[in-house]
Design an enzyme around this catalytic site. Sequence first.
Site, PDB file in Angstrom:
ATOM      1  N   ASP A 235      -7.464  18.146 -14.772  1.00 46.45           N
ATOM      2  CA  ASP A 235      -7.794  16.789 -15.222  1.00 46.45           C
ATOM      3  C   ASP A 235      -7.365  16.715 -16.692  1.00 46.45           C
ATOM      4  OD1 ASP A 235      -8.973  14.529 -16.282  1.00 46.45           O
ATOM      5  OD2 ASP A 235     -10.796  14.679 -15.072  1.00 46.45           O
TER       6      ASP A 235
ATOM      7  N   TYR B  56     -16.466  15.798 -16.308  1.00 44.18           N
ATOM      8  CA  TYR B  56     -16.925  14.422 -16.128  1.00 44.18           C
ATOM      9  C   TYR B  56     -17.994  14.386 -15.033  1.00 44.18           C
ATOM     10  CZ  TYR B  56     -16.946   9.617 -14.584  1.00 44.18           C
ATOM     11  OH  TYR B  56     -17.344   8.375 -14.205  1.00 44.18           O
TER      12      TYR B  56
ATOM     13  N   LYS C  64      -8.322   5.617 -19.396  1.00 41.34           N
ATOM     14  CA  LYS C  64      -8.542   6.128 -20.745  1.00 41.34           C
ATOM     15  C   LYS C  64      -7.259   6.012 -21.580  1.00 41.34           C
ATOM     16  CE  LYS C  64     -12.609   7.300 -19.095  1.00 41.34           C
ATOM     17  NZ  LYS C  64     -12.902   6.661 -17.869  1.00 41.34           N
TER      18      LYS C  64
ATOM     19  N   ARG D  12       0.847  -1.207   0.000  1.00 44.90           N
ATOM     20  CA  ARG D  12       0.000   0.000   0.000  1.00 44.90           C
ATOM     21  C   ARG D  12       0.880   1.253   0.000  1.00 44.90           C
ATOM     22  NH1 ARG D  12      -1.805   1.733   4.546  1.00 44.90           N
ATOM     23  NH2 ARG D  12      -2.483  -0.281   5.346  1.00 44.90           N
TER      24      ARG D  12
HETATM   25  C1  LIG Z   1     -12.300  13.327 -17.819  1.00 45.86           C
HETATM   26  C2  LIG Z   1     -12.490  12.237 -16.802  1.00 45.86           C
HETATM   27  N1  LIG Z   1     -12.012  12.410 -15.566  1.00 45.86           N
HETATM   28  C3  LIG Z   1     -12.170  11.457 -14.605  1.00 45.86           C
HETATM   29  C4  LIG Z   1     -12.852  10.288 -14.861  1.00 45.86           C
HETATM   30  C5  LIG Z   1     -13.014   9.271 -13.767  1.00 45.86           C
HETATM   31  O1  LIG Z   1     -12.137   8.213 -13.955  1.00 45.86           O
HETATM   32  P1  LIG Z   1     -12.396   6.702 -13.503  1.00 45.86           P
HETATM   33  O2  LIG Z   1     -13.577   6.200 -14.292  1.00 45.86           O
HETATM   34  O3  LIG Z   1     -11.113   6.012 -13.834  1.00 45.86           O
HETATM   35  O4  LIG Z   1     -12.694   6.728 -12.054  1.00 45.86           O
HETATM   36  C6  LIG Z   1     -13.370  10.067 -16.141  1.00 45.86           C
HETATM   37  C7  LIG Z   1     -14.103   8.832 -16.429  1.00 45.86           C
HETATM   38  O5  LIG Z   1     -14.814   8.733 -17.418  1.00 45.86           O
HETATM   39  C8  LIG Z   1     -13.188  11.073 -17.131  1.00 45.86           C
HETATM   40  O6  LIG Z   1     -13.682  10.937 -18.370  1.00 45.86           O
END
Ligand SMILES: Cc1ncc(COP(=O)(O)O)c(C=O)c1O
Length: 387
Positions: free
Chosen positions: A177, A105, A202, A53
């Site tokens: 992000d 998101y 992604k 961890r």
């Molecule tokens: C732009 C973006 N940020 C964060 C996330 C969240 O990621 P996760 O699904 O790996 O938790 C996503 C998921 O679709 C996303 O498209």
Amino acid sequence: MDWSDDEFGFETRAIHAGQAPDPTTGAIITPLYLTSTYAHSTPGVHQGYDYTRSGNPTRSAFETCVANLEGARFGFAMASGSVGTATLVHLLSSGDHVVACDDMYGGSYRLFERVFKQQGIEFSYVDMADPNNLAKAMRKNTRLVWAETPSNPLLKVVDIARAAEVAHAAGALLAVDNTFMSPYFQRPIELGADLVMHSTTKYINGHSDLIGGVLITNDEALAERLKFLSNAIGGIQSTFDAYLCLRSLKTLAVRMKAHEANALAVARFLESHPKIAAVRFTGLPSHPQHELANRQMIGHGGMLTCNVAGDLAATRRFLQTVRVFALAESLGGVESLIEHPAIMTHASLPQTVREQLGIGDNLVRLSVGIEAEVDLIRDLDRALGAV
Ligand SMILES: Cc1ncc(COP(=O)(O)O)c(C=O)c1O
């Protein structure tokens, strides 16, 4: 060896940074260290790892490599992008204020509104495509600016350098992000951001076979705090998934180039199609922030949205008829995906918010993969015949 970006190109660093041959066997590929614990020679004396961890050599290799690609020194691989975001927000305390972009998101919005708001953190949402909106939203207690750029699903672009200036002038941190661009096309830390978050689910992993996230910073004090939080909260990435992400980084550059070339061809095709009312792709001159995108990004990635010239029923017929594109959530994998944000990925946004933003019944999001361009265009053309 120090794989510095002064000396080595992105593609070289993606293959070598953090990945020296294994000292015991000479193995070229970083081994998968499937262990939860590590031997001490005497209590408290070990070879740098005591419990997975807190740290694992496979995960460390991925963290070093991905941080290097972002032009930074510290990376923390997490079990998902969402737990990455949650760990980052734990830098704050009750009473602190966050300014976030209005289009993002849906799961990040849900996390802010339905988890952290209950813990006493305040959130404001503004259209950061206009930097003045950000400046106006800053308060005395603003500690964090959260920018997703380009945004999901409307592909609004935030001027990262400008947002960093506004955040820093108010004593706040800027977190970006960077999921849609990957470090290949955009490096927010080099533009002044303090923190970067990726859903590695992604483009970074790119093969749609795991869920993961990563937090990156170049600031030593922030890194210390994130190290503490990731160990204390425990949302770390599994060793096997870190191994897969490390392997995927090696092809990130070639994949991103192929995504972008296909996305541009698809965007141009859709823009000229009579059954499509509008297309949003930062690589098209018709995108309202095309110039800013060209300035702060090295390319435009594989994400685009369009509005079908029709109602929900017509949009459903389009989505049900595609054959090469899969009708599915998520993005950034080698295979092309198509989806309906209002019903699928952004259903967690209240309907009123969706309507204000323009996430309506005829909005479609495409994650353009790296299949043959001609097959993708033929598939969309055929499906638009059903609209
Ligand atoms: C732009 C973006 N940020 C964060 C996330 C969240 O990621 P996760 O699904 O790996 O938790 C996503 C998921 O679709 C996303 O498209």
